[in-house]
Design a protein around this motif. Structure first.
Motif, PDB file in Angstrom:
ATOM      1  N   HIS A  61      -2.301  -8.142  11.968  1.00  0.00           N
ATOM      2  CA  HIS A  61      -2.368  -6.922  12.769  1.00  0.00           C
ATOM      3  C   HIS A  61      -3.628  -6.915  13.632  1.00  0.00           C
ATOM      4  N   ASN A  62      -4.712  -7.488  13.138  1.00  0.00           N
ATOM      5  CA  ASN A  62      -5.948  -7.544  13.920  1.00  0.00           C
ATOM      6  C   ASN A  62      -5.756  -8.289  15.233  1.00  0.00           C
ATOM      7  N   GLU A  63      -4.952  -9.348  15.194  1.00  0.00           N
ATOM      8  CA  GLU A  63      -4.661 -10.109  16.405  1.00  0.00           C
ATOM      9  C   GLU A  63      -3.999  -9.211  17.446  1.00  0.00           C
ATOM     10  N   GLY A  89       2.052   6.557  23.329  1.00  0.00           N
ATOM     11  CA  GLY A  89       1.223   5.368  23.202  1.00  0.00           C
ATOM     12  C   GLY A  89       1.507   4.616  21.925  1.00  0.00           C
ATOM     13  N   GLY A  90       1.715   3.324  22.050  1.00  0.00           N
ATOM     14  CA  GLY A  90       1.935   2.474  20.885  1.00  0.00           C
ATOM     15  C   GLY A  90       0.627   1.931  20.350  1.00  0.00           C
ATOM     16  N   THR A  91       0.701   0.873  19.556  1.00  0.00           N
ATOM     17  CA  THR A  91      -0.479   0.254  18.965  1.00  0.00           C
ATOM     18  C   THR A  91      -1.528  -0.044  20.031  1.00  0.00           C
ATOM     19  N   GLY A  92      -2.748   0.426  19.816  1.00  0.00           N
ATOM     20  CA  GLY A  92      -3.839   0.178  20.741  1.00  0.00           C
ATOM     21  C   GLY A  92      -3.975   1.202  21.848  1.00  0.00           C
ATOM     22  N   VAL A  93      -2.982   2.076  22.014  1.00  0.00           N
ATOM     23  CA  VAL A  93      -3.046   3.103  23.068  1.00  0.00           C
ATOM     24  C   VAL A  93      -3.064   4.461  22.376  1.00  0.00           C
ATOM     25  N   TYR A  94      -4.224   4.804  21.853  1.00  0.00           N
ATOM     26  CA  TYR A  94      -4.379   6.035  21.082  1.00  0.00           C
ATOM     27  C   TYR A  94      -5.209   7.084  21.811  1.00  0.00           C
TER      28      TYR A  94
END
Length: 264
Positions: free
Chosen positions: A219-221, A8-13
């Motif tokens: 990064h928030n976006e 999982g990349g960014t947002g898929v934790y």
């Protein structure tokens, strides 16, 4: 044995898409890997959050070799990876999914192979088709089944990070044929290919890249766009997993046949 892994990349934790989740740890020649294993559709699935569960590992410091080695060691044959990307292509808008089929490597300081001479020798990997065509086809069918619009091909430009790219760099990448820009898919894809595993990536467009986007990148976006589409990307992955059968023959499993195959 665990035959399928999700990276999982960014947002898929979140591994809670799986049932009966347990913590696992495995030692590799490149370091220790902590990951989770759970169940879905009667299959055992490994899960690695690429940046760590709290996004604490920057892209240039991810232990790509250890992660892939660990998955190979536990018997994984298929890896479905996710990445958050910026778009260089006006047809690929924020919120869109892309099943990438090619990459351009602009990383600078990463080891991209298991074969550095010495006891393991040297191997020259053919990356005419870097991403598994079979797995990409399953993802495409999963998207159709769920009614999720998806781009079935795209060129991923991998940069070193962790900074975002300049508008001049983005303009260059676009002229070279890039569609998307991210910081993590290389060397993950080539290491998986060397390890003779089927590997495919679903990229989610989170923003237009620098010089195309009307506002500065944050990064928030990226995280907010991923969160808004989290259910779709999870559903897509799980639908694909229902179609995967263990021990399916694929040319990926013979990527290093010329060298006697990959050995742990």
């Amino acid at each position: 044995m665990t035959k399928i892994a999700i990276i999982g990349g960014t947002g898929v934790y979140d591994p809670r898409i799986l049932d009966n989740v347990r913590e696992e740890q495995i030692d590799t020649p490149y370091g220790t890997v902590n990951f989770k294993v759970g169940e879905f559709a009667g299959k055992e699935i490994a899960f690695i959050p690429r940046h760590g569960s709290k996004h604490s590992i920057p892209p240039h410091l991810i232990n790509y070799r250890a992660n892939i080695w660990a998955m190979k060691k536990i018997g994984v044959q298929n890896i479905i990876a996710t990445t958050a990307v910026g778009s260089l292509n006006q047809a690929m808008k924020p919120g869109d999914f892309v099943i990438i089929d090619q990459f351009l490597d602009f990383t600078k300081n990463r080891t991209t192979t298991f074969y550095e001479g010495g006891e393991r020798g040297v191997a020259h990997l053919d990356v005419t088709e870097p991403y598994c065509a079979t797995l990409r086809g399953k993802l495409q069918l999963a998207a159709q089944n769920l009614g999720i619009a998806i781009h079935t091909k795209g060129v991923y430009v991998c940069t070193e990070g962790p900074r975002f790219e300049t508008p001049a760099e983005i303009k260059m990448f676009a002229k070279l044929g890039g569609d998307l820009v991210g910081m993590t898919n290389v060397p993950e894809v080539t290491l998986a290919k060397e390890a003779e595993m089927c590997y495919a990536t679903v990229s989610m467009v989170t923003n237009f890249a620098a010089g195309i986007s009307p506002q500065p990148l944050t990064h928030n976006e990226v995280v907010e766009t991923m969160a808004a589409n989290a259910e779709n990307i999870k559903n897509l992955i799980m639908e694909c997993i229902t179609m995967l059968e263990p021990n399916t023959d694929c040319s990926c499993q013979a990527a290093l046949a010329e060298y006697g195959g990959f050995k742990l």
